[in-house]
Design a protein around this motif. Sequence first.
Motif, PDB file in Angstrom:
ATOM      1  N   UNK A 309       0.768  -1.226   0.000  1.00  0.00           N
ATOM      2  CA  UNK A 309       0.000   0.000   0.000  1.00  0.00           C
ATOM      3  C   UNK A 309       0.803   1.281   0.000  1.00  0.00           C
ATOM      4  N   UNK A 310       2.120   1.191   0.050  1.00  0.00           N
ATOM      5  CA  UNK A 310       2.990   2.373   0.029  1.00  0.00           C
ATOM      6  C   UNK A 310       3.644   2.493  -1.345  1.00  0.00           C
ATOM      7  N   UNK A 311       3.684   3.705  -1.869  1.00  0.00           N
ATOM      8  CA  UNK A 311       4.385   3.969  -3.131  1.00  0.00           C
ATOM      9  C   UNK A 311       5.619   4.812  -2.850  1.00  0.00           C
ATOM     10  N   UNK A 312       6.741   4.376  -3.408  1.00  0.00           N
ATOM     11  CA  UNK A 312       8.004   5.083  -3.241  1.00  0.00           C
ATOM     12  C   UNK A 312       8.536   5.481  -4.605  1.00  0.00           C
ATOM     13  N   UNK A 313       8.914   6.739  -4.727  1.00  0.00           N
ATOM     14  CA  UNK A 313       9.587   7.217  -5.936  1.00  0.00           C
ATOM     15  C   UNK A 313      10.986   7.653  -5.511  1.00  0.00           C
ATOM     16  N   UNK A 314      12.009   7.095  -6.141  1.00  0.00           N
ATOM     17  CA  UNK A 314      13.369   7.311  -5.679  1.00  0.00           C
ATOM     18  C   UNK A 314      14.355   7.172  -6.822  1.00  0.00           C
ATOM     19  N   UNK A 315      15.576   7.630  -6.567  1.00  0.00           N
ATOM     20  CA  UNK A 315      16.694   7.386  -7.462  1.00  0.00           C
ATOM     21  C   UNK A 315      17.711   6.565  -6.698  1.00  0.00           C
ATOM     22  N   UNK A 316      18.150   5.456  -7.300  1.00  0.00           N
ATOM     23  CA  UNK A 316      19.053   4.522  -6.631  1.00  0.00           C
ATOM     24  C   UNK A 316      20.395   4.482  -7.336  1.00  0.00           C
ATOM     25  N   UNK A 317      21.475   4.693  -6.570  1.00  0.00           N
ATOM     26  CA  UNK A 317      22.829   4.551  -7.095  1.00  0.00           C
ATOM     27  C   UNK A 317      23.230   3.088  -6.936  1.00  0.00           C
ATOM     28  N   UNK A 348       8.248   5.319   9.976  1.00  0.00           N
ATOM     29  CA  UNK A 348       7.883   3.967   9.557  1.00  0.00           C
ATOM     30  C   UNK A 348       7.939   3.842   8.034  1.00  0.00           C
ATOM     31  N   UNK A 349       7.603   4.926   7.346  1.00  0.00           N
ATOM     32  CA  UNK A 349       7.708   4.932   5.886  1.00  0.00           C
ATOM     33  C   UNK A 349       9.156   4.928   5.432  1.00  0.00           C
ATOM     34  N   UNK A 350      10.023   5.608   6.178  1.00  0.00           N
ATOM     35  CA  UNK A 350      11.455   5.558   5.861  1.00  0.00           C
ATOM     36  C   UNK A 350      11.965   4.127   6.004  1.00  0.00           C
ATOM     37  N   UNK A 351      11.555   3.460   7.089  1.00  0.00           N
ATOM     38  CA  UNK A 351      11.910   2.052   7.262  1.00  0.00           C
ATOM     39  C   UNK A 351      11.378   1.215   6.100  1.00  0.00           C
ATOM     40  N   UNK A 352      10.125   1.477   5.724  1.00  0.00           N
ATOM     41  CA  UNK A 352       9.517   0.714   4.634  1.00  0.00           C
ATOM     42  C   UNK A 352      10.254   0.901   3.328  1.00  0.00           C
ATOM     43  N   UNK A 353      10.706   2.115   3.058  1.00  0.00           N
ATOM     44  CA  UNK A 353      11.477   2.390   1.853  1.00  0.00           C
ATOM     45  C   UNK A 353      12.761   1.575   1.845  1.00  0.00           C
ATOM     46  N   UNK A 354      13.502   1.646   2.951  1.00  0.00           N
ATOM     47  CA  UNK A 354      14.754   0.886   3.035  1.00  0.00           C
ATOM     48  C   UNK A 354      14.496  -0.610   2.917  1.00  0.00           C
ATOM     49  N   UNK A 355      13.487  -1.094   3.608  1.00  0.00           N
ATOM     50  CA  UNK A 355      13.176  -2.521   3.610  1.00  0.00           C
ATOM     51  C   UNK A 355      12.770  -3.001   2.219  1.00  0.00           C
ATOM     52  N   UNK A 356      11.976  -2.201   1.516  1.00  0.00           N
ATOM     53  CA  UNK A 356      11.516  -2.598   0.181  1.00  0.00           C
ATOM     54  C   UNK A 356      12.675  -2.725  -0.796  1.00  0.00           C
TER      55      UNK A 356
END
Length: 387
Positions: A309-317, A348-356
């Motif tokens: 249920x969480x959407x993350x938009x990011x740039x990954x090196x 908790x969303x920061x954790x979810x981002x890292x975990x995903x």
Amino acid sequence: MGFLSGSVTMDSFRIDGEQPRQFGTEHIKTLERFSIDQAQTLSPDQPDVGFIAGGHLFDIDFDQEKNVIGETLHCGVRIDTNQIPAAVRKAWLQIELAALTADNPSGRPTKVQRQEAKEAVEARCQDEAKNGSYRRMQQFPVLWDASQTILFFGGSSATAAEACCDLYARAFELELARLTAGRRAQEWAAENKRRKALDEVTPASFRLGYDHADIAWWNNESGNFDFLGNEFLLWLWWRWETQSDTIALPDDSEVTGMFARTLSLQCPLDESGKETISAESPVRLPEAAQAIRTGKLPRKAGLTLVRQGEQYELTLQAETFTISGARIRTEDTEDSADGQGFLEQRLESVRGLHETVDLLFRAFCERRVGKDWTADLDHIRHWLKKD
């Protein structure tokens, strides 16, 4: 600061050592003892590094209610440097030499006069440093998550991250290791008893007829598996384009993803240079397909990931797994939340981002180190060869 609002940029560090069950007064006192106003270096050329409370650049008002959020310790690190421009140093040197050689018949400085002028310039540099005339201040948010044994550093500068880790090591007697692609692979292998298999992994060649690949930005040291980050992004590209945009994760959840906004590629032989593509879906552009068909590998990519249920938009090196410009909550959600509850949800969303991101990479490691890799590699090679 960064982890509590706005977009997130972060490097992740594994913390070795005893973790507190709950942060308390003793941790606040440590922050105060190592705050930026207590930092003093032996040389003006060395940066001053210390904690700030997180409200603003000069905030040193540490408080348990403000800096302890659930199982995390949130604060900032400020790095002050005295960077006197080379042109200014040169000008000061010329002024000193002009004064010293005014009575010289030749007009040229002697060796002794040159040394005297240099010493005068260094003394002036120290005085200017003490006065703060050329001081540059930078602040970075930092989040210590005891439940995950991870330190999140809110920046992408390797030098600043190193200074931050050194500060935490001195203040809290911690050992920190950057969670690069290689370190993550090693942790996965250790937990799944696959270390021997991982040790046998070498960079894959994605071109038919080639069994070995050389990578210019990889140091070829034993135990360095950071090249897996580049292979991970290429594997995702192939998987999402040819099979499904949904991938099962080791925790039995699923993630749906796509490439978005930006894509940087580089020739691993360092022969045909670098290429950066910006578009809504960069992998669908013909120049992106042409780049990987000629052997270039992804080094940085914009991703959109949806999980639980969480959407993350990011740039990954790829090699360092540095995340930048991540958006982890919608504006509507932020507007409807307030107080401590919102902050806990945000973290908790920061954790979810890292975990995903980590679970997605672990799903790749299971394929890369396992018996399925031969088939995957063969499919990727033929996919790259197709028109």
